[in-house]
Design a protein around this motif. Structure first.
Motif, PDB file in Angstrom:
ATOM      1  N   GLN A 186       0.821  -1.212   0.000  1.00 25.16           N
ATOM      2  CA  GLN A 186       0.000   0.000   0.000  1.00 25.16           C
ATOM      3  C   GLN A 186       0.853   1.261   0.000  1.00 25.16           C
ATOM      4  N   THR A 187       2.084   1.171   0.475  1.00 27.66           N
ATOM      5  CA  THR A 187       2.918   2.374   0.593  1.00 27.66           C
ATOM      6  C   THR A 187       4.174   2.341  -0.279  1.00 27.66           C
ATOM      7  N   ALA A 188       4.477   1.221  -0.908  1.00 30.21           N
ATOM      8  CA  ALA A 188       5.739   1.082  -1.648  1.00 30.21           C
ATOM      9  C   ALA A 188       5.719   1.793  -3.002  1.00 30.21           C
ATOM     10  N   GLY A 189       4.549   2.094  -3.519  1.00 29.41           N
ATOM     11  CA  GLY A 189       4.448   2.832  -4.769  1.00 29.41           C
ATOM     12  C   GLY A 189       4.587   2.010  -6.039  1.00 29.41           C
ATOM     13  N   PHE A 190       4.492   0.697  -5.932  1.00 31.46           N
ATOM     14  CA  PHE A 190       4.587  -0.138  -7.133  1.00 31.46           C
ATOM     15  C   PHE A 190       3.331   0.051  -7.979  1.00 31.46           C
ATOM     16  N   GLU A 191       3.532   0.094  -9.287  1.00 30.50           N
ATOM     17  CA  GLU A 191       2.419   0.226 -10.220  1.00 30.50           C
ATOM     18  C   GLU A 191       2.066  -1.102 -10.880  1.00 30.50           C
ATOM     19  N   LEU A 192       2.984  -2.066 -10.774  1.00 30.22           N
ATOM     20  CA  LEU A 192       2.801  -3.372 -11.387  1.00 30.22           C
ATOM     21  C   LEU A 192       3.590  -4.393 -10.583  1.00 30.22           C
ATOM     22  N   LEU A 193       3.033  -5.600 -10.450  1.00 32.45           N
ATOM     23  CA  LEU A 193       3.703  -6.696  -9.753  1.00 32.45           C
ATOM     24  C   LEU A 193       3.845  -7.865 -10.709  1.00 32.45           C
ATOM     25  N   MET A 194       4.909  -8.629 -10.530  1.00 31.47           N
ATOM     26  CA  MET A 194       5.089  -9.851 -11.302  1.00 31.47           C
ATOM     27  C   MET A 194       5.250 -11.020 -10.337  1.00 31.47           C
ATOM     28  N   ASP A 195       4.441 -12.036 -10.538  1.00 34.63           N
ATOM     29  CA  ASP A 195       4.511 -13.263  -9.741  1.00 34.63           C
ATOM     30  C   ASP A 195       5.418 -14.252 -10.460  1.00 34.63           C
ATOM     31  N   ALA A 196       6.620 -14.427  -9.939  1.00 34.59           N
ATOM     32  CA  ALA A 196       7.572 -15.421 -10.450  1.00 34.59           C
ATOM     33  C   ALA A 196       7.919 -16.382  -9.320  1.00 34.59           C
ATOM     34  N   ILE A 197       6.898 -16.753  -8.552  1.00 30.44           N
ATOM     35  CA  ILE A 197       7.135 -17.536  -7.335  1.00 30.44           C
ATOM     36  C   ILE A 197       7.170 -19.034  -7.617  1.00 30.44           C
ATOM     37  N   PHE A 198       6.031 -19.589  -8.029  1.00 30.39           N
ATOM     38  CA  PHE A 198       5.936 -21.031  -8.245  1.00 30.39           C
ATOM     39  C   PHE A 198       5.446 -21.313  -9.656  1.00 30.39           C
ATOM     40  N   GLY A 199       5.775 -22.489 -10.149  1.00 32.36           N
ATOM     41  CA  GLY A 199       5.302 -22.926 -11.457  1.00 32.36           C
ATOM     42  C   GLY A 199       4.001 -23.689 -11.363  1.00 32.36           C
ATOM     43  N   PHE A 200       3.547 -24.158 -12.510  1.00 35.31           N
ATOM     44  CA  PHE A 200       2.255 -24.851 -12.596  1.00 35.31           C
ATOM     45  C   PHE A 200       2.260 -26.182 -11.856  1.00 35.31           C
ATOM     46  N   SER A 201       3.413 -26.746 -11.592  1.00 31.67           N
ATOM     47  CA  SER A 201       3.450 -28.068 -10.956  1.00 31.67           C
ATOM     48  C   SER A 201       3.505 -27.995  -9.431  1.00 31.67           C
ATOM     49  N   ALA A 249      -0.524 -11.364   0.658  1.00 29.99           N
ATOM     50  CA  ALA A 249      -0.393  -9.936   0.343  1.00 29.99           C
ATOM     51  C   ALA A 249      -0.685  -9.689  -1.131  1.00 29.99           C
ATOM     52  N   LEU A 250      -0.212 -10.562  -2.002  1.00 26.59           N
ATOM     53  CA  LEU A 250      -0.486 -10.401  -3.433  1.00 26.59           C
ATOM     54  C   LEU A 250      -1.978 -10.553  -3.713  1.00 26.59           C
ATOM     55  N   LYS A 251      -2.597 -11.505  -3.050  1.00 21.85           N
ATOM     56  CA  LYS A 251      -4.025 -11.733  -3.252  1.00 21.85           C
ATOM     57  C   LYS A 251      -4.854 -10.534  -2.799  1.00 21.85           C
ATOM     58  N   ALA A 252      -4.396  -9.822  -1.771  1.00 18.70           N
ATOM     59  CA  ALA A 252      -5.154  -8.716  -1.196  1.00 18.70           C
ATOM     60  C   ALA A 252      -4.966  -7.393  -1.941  1.00 18.70           C
ATOM     61  N   THR A 253      -3.928  -7.271  -2.744  1.00 22.56           N
ATOM     62  CA  THR A 253      -3.642  -5.976  -3.385  1.00 22.56           C
ATOM     63  C   THR A 253      -4.513  -5.729  -4.622  1.00 22.56           C
ATOM     64  N   LYS A 254      -4.659  -4.461  -4.927  1.00 24.17           N
ATOM     65  CA  LYS A 254      -5.375  -4.063  -6.136  1.00 24.17           C
ATOM     66  C   LYS A 254      -4.399  -3.697  -7.264  1.00 24.17           C
ATOM     67  N   ILE A 255      -3.103  -3.795  -6.978  1.00 23.80           N
ATOM     68  CA  ILE A 255      -2.080  -3.519  -7.991  1.00 23.80           C
ATOM     69  C   ILE A 255      -2.135  -4.641  -9.020  1.00 23.80           C
ATOM     70  N   PRO A 256      -2.086  -4.301 -10.319  1.00 22.28           N
ATOM     71  CA  PRO A 256      -2.110  -5.367 -11.344  1.00 22.28           C
ATOM     72  C   PRO A 256      -0.932  -6.335 -11.176  1.00 22.28           C
TER      73      PRO A 256
END
Length: 119
Positions: free
Chosen positions: A80-95, A110-117
């Protein structure tokens, strides 16, 4: 895959403040590659790498990002305060299977709760 993701992001978004959250496996490595390319494309990139691996390939990718002065954080900042305009999820793969464990359980919440794309 990292270059392809970076090119896709560049096509869809103008350069902005971007946070890439990387996991310890191949998806995380692709995130590190994407970070490097997106930096060259003019994005202001921050990497969040909560559980870095000690494998040489990933260490080399991380060093390439650090050589470009891309900040690498161990914890996800307050979105909410970091100022990011976009996030990228590179955490886990499909498996990925099972329930996520720390530190990724709180990161995913936190990613699920944000409104940042998220890409």
């Amino acid at each position: 895959a990292g270059l392809s993701v970076a090119c896709a992001v560049q096509k869809q978004y103008t350069p902005c403040k971007l946070c890439i959250v990387c996991g310890p496996g191949n998806n995380g490595g692709d995130g590190l590659v994407a970070a490097r390319h997106l930096c060259h494309f003019g994005f202001t990139v921050t990497i969040v790498y909560p559980k870095a691996t000690t494998k040489e390939l990933y260490l080399n990718l991380l060093n390439q990002c650090r050589d470009l002065a891309i900040p690498v954080l161990e914890q996800l900042p307050d979105l909410q305060t970091a100022g990011f305009e976009l996030l990228m999820d590179a955490i886990f793969g499909f498996s990925f299977k099972g329930a996520p464990r720390a530190p990724f359980d709180s990161v995913l919440s936190a990613l699920k709760a944000t409104k940042i794309p998220i890409v």
